[in-house]
Design an enzyme around this catalytic site. Structure first.
Site, mmCIF file in Angstrom:
data_model
loop_
_atom_site.group_PDB
_atom_site.id
_atom_site.type_symbol
_atom_site.label_atom_id
_atom_site.label_comp_id
_atom_site.label_asym_id
_atom_site.label_seq_id
_atom_site.Cartn_x
_atom_site.Cartn_y
_atom_site.Cartn_z
ATOM 1 N N ASN A 293 -19.797 -2.801 -4.229
ATOM 2 C CA ASN A 293 -19.406 -2.958 -2.826
ATOM 3 C C ASN A 293 -20.348 -2.126 -1.971
ATOM 4 O OD1 ASN A 293 -17.561 -4.123 -0.875
ATOM 5 N ND2 ASN A 293 -16.754 -2.064 -0.573
ATOM 6 N N LYS A 294 -20.114 -2.155 -0.674
ATOM 7 C CA LYS A 294 -20.986 -1.471 0.273
ATOM 8 C C LYS A 294 -21.224 -0.026 -0.149
ATOM 9 C CE LYS A 294 -22.512 -3.044 3.016
ATOM 10 N NZ LYS A 294 -23.853 -3.689 2.875
ATOM 11 N N ASP B 252 -18.475 -7.116 -3.212
ATOM 12 C CA ASP B 252 -19.536 -8.115 -3.188
ATOM 13 C C ASP B 252 -19.744 -8.742 -4.557
ATOM 14 O OD1 ASP B 252 -21.373 -8.167 -0.478
ATOM 15 O OD2 ASP B 252 -20.178 -6.359 -0.687
ATOM 16 N N GLY C 105 -21.074 -10.083 4.465
ATOM 17 C CA GLY C 105 -19.789 -10.124 3.792
ATOM 18 C C GLY C 105 -19.814 -11.226 2.757
ATOM 19 N N ALA C 106 -19.498 -10.889 1.505
ATOM 20 C CA ALA C 106 -19.692 -11.839 0.404
ATOM 21 C C ALA C 106 -19.009 -13.186 0.619
ATOM 22 C CB ALA C 106 -19.230 -11.197 -0.915
ATOM 23 N N ARG D 265 -29.738 -13.154 -0.573
ATOM 24 C CA ARG D 265 -29.094 -11.860 -0.842
ATOM 25 C C ARG D 265 -28.739 -11.818 -2.326
ATOM 26 N NH1 ARG D 265 -26.528 -9.020 3.455
ATOM 27 N NH2 ARG D 265 -26.496 -7.269 2.002
#
EC number: 5.3.1.23
Length: 354
Positions: free
Chosen positions: A251-252, A241, A53-54, A95
């Site tokens: 995003n995801k 993100d 999670g960012a 990441r």
């Protein structure tokens, strides 16, 4: 549910001179904390998705930088500022898509540069990392209140991935909005995509909501469009993100499909993220680096291979996708709300910012 004092889940906490991370790979079966005593272990935990999670990654990186500075002082003494650079680079590479990671590290580097080289920096660096953490908690509450105010009573909402306390320092981003709206009586029903291949929706979001006593219906990712067609969902609410300067949202993986289905069926799309997730240096979504992870994450489930054992069978495993700004109805941040986001609307969030 009192969202102002919400503290059901803590993804990370500082105690006993170390960073303790709730190992999200083991949830919901086990609640086990991993202690990180140096920057390298924090970086590895981020890469391995112990913490994800960012916003939570950004908070963890802040603590990792504090550990780097403390170690550099022990090793190099007055040369500690140069000595912590390698650890900072290791954290930065952990990441590539989550922009909060780089934001937190730049903030810690700038803070470190203002400290005297002949004094132990550990207490000051820790205080700055804790400030990042506390600011995220406060931002979550503000976003939760702002986003909830946009939701009409009796609404059904769909969320994707996990954007709650496990993904942040506090209440959550998208899930923080849902929690607040539920407490206000605005949300009647919550749906959550399972979110393959890591199943953050079924493993993490459902776990968080159950802990809060909020009913949730899980669905396969591919069922989202069919659900929207039934009219049971008025809002799709997701996190981010990285948000580009023009409002494009990384995003995801699967968020883009949710956005397309939402537009087709008249469902509004809300993106909830702190301004630390906005990358003004990235003009548009095409420039956002998209992390690709090991094919085994798709080929296996629960430690067992679910695809044929054949060299002819591979997998494509991007972790994120980009949703164009024109598919987003509103972006909610701690500094304000941007309707129909574009470059001008995003820029206004930063007017007067120091």
């Amino acid at each position: 549910m009192n969202t102002a004092s919400h503290d059901t889940v803590r993804a990370l906490e500082w105690r006993d001179e170390g960073l303790y991370l709730l190992d999200q790979r083991l949830l919901p079966d086990q609640e086990q904390y991993l202690c990180c005593a140096d920057a390298a272990s924090v970086a590895q935990a981020i890469t391995d998705m112990v913490v994800r999670g960012a916003p939570a990654i950004g908070v963890a990186a802040g603590y990792g930088a504090a550990l780097a500075g403390a170690a550099a002082w022990r090793t190099h003494g007055s040369g500690w500022q140069a000595g912590m650079a390698e650890d900072i680079d290791t954290l930065r590479r952990s990441r590539p898509t989550a922009v909060n990671l780089g934001w937190a590290l730049r903030r810690m580097e700038a803070f470190a540069a203002r400290l005297p080289e002949d004094q132990d920096p550990a207490p000051a660096l820790l205080a700055e990392a804790q400030a990042i953490h506390e600011e995220d908690v406060a931002a979550n509450r503000r976003m939760g209140r702002s986003g909830a105010g946009l939701i009409q009573p009796g609404s059904g909402v769909l969320t994707h991935c996990n954007t709650g306390s496990l993904a942040t320092g506090g209440l959550g981003t998208a899930l923080g909005v849902i929690r607040t709206a539920w407490a206000d009586g605005r949300v009647e029903r919550v749906f959550a995509d399972e979110t393959r291949p890591w199943l953050q929706g079924s493993r993490l979001t459902a776990w968080e909501l159950a802990a809060d006593g909020i009913p949730v219906d899980l669905l396969a990712d591919g069922a989202a469009a069919a659900l929207m067609r039934t009219g049971q969902v008025q809002w799709a609410i997701v996190g981010a993100d990285r948000i580009a300067a023009n409002g494009d949202v990384a995003n995801k993986i699967g968020t883009y499909a949710v956005a397309l289905a939402a537009r087709q069926h008249g469902v509004r799309l809300m993106v909830v993220a702190p301004t630390s997730t906005i990358d003004l240096a990235t003009p548009a979504g095409e420039q956002i680096p998209i992390e690709t992870r090991d094919a085994r994450e798709v080929l296996y489930a629960g430690g067992r291979r679910i695809a044929p054992e054949s060299e002819a069978v591979g997998a494509w495993n991007p972790v994120f996708d980009v949703t164009p700004a024109e598919l987003v109805d509103v972006i909610v941040t701690e500094r304000g709300v941007v309707h129909q986001p574009d470059a001008d609307g995003i820029a206004r969030l930063f007017e007067g910012a120091g």
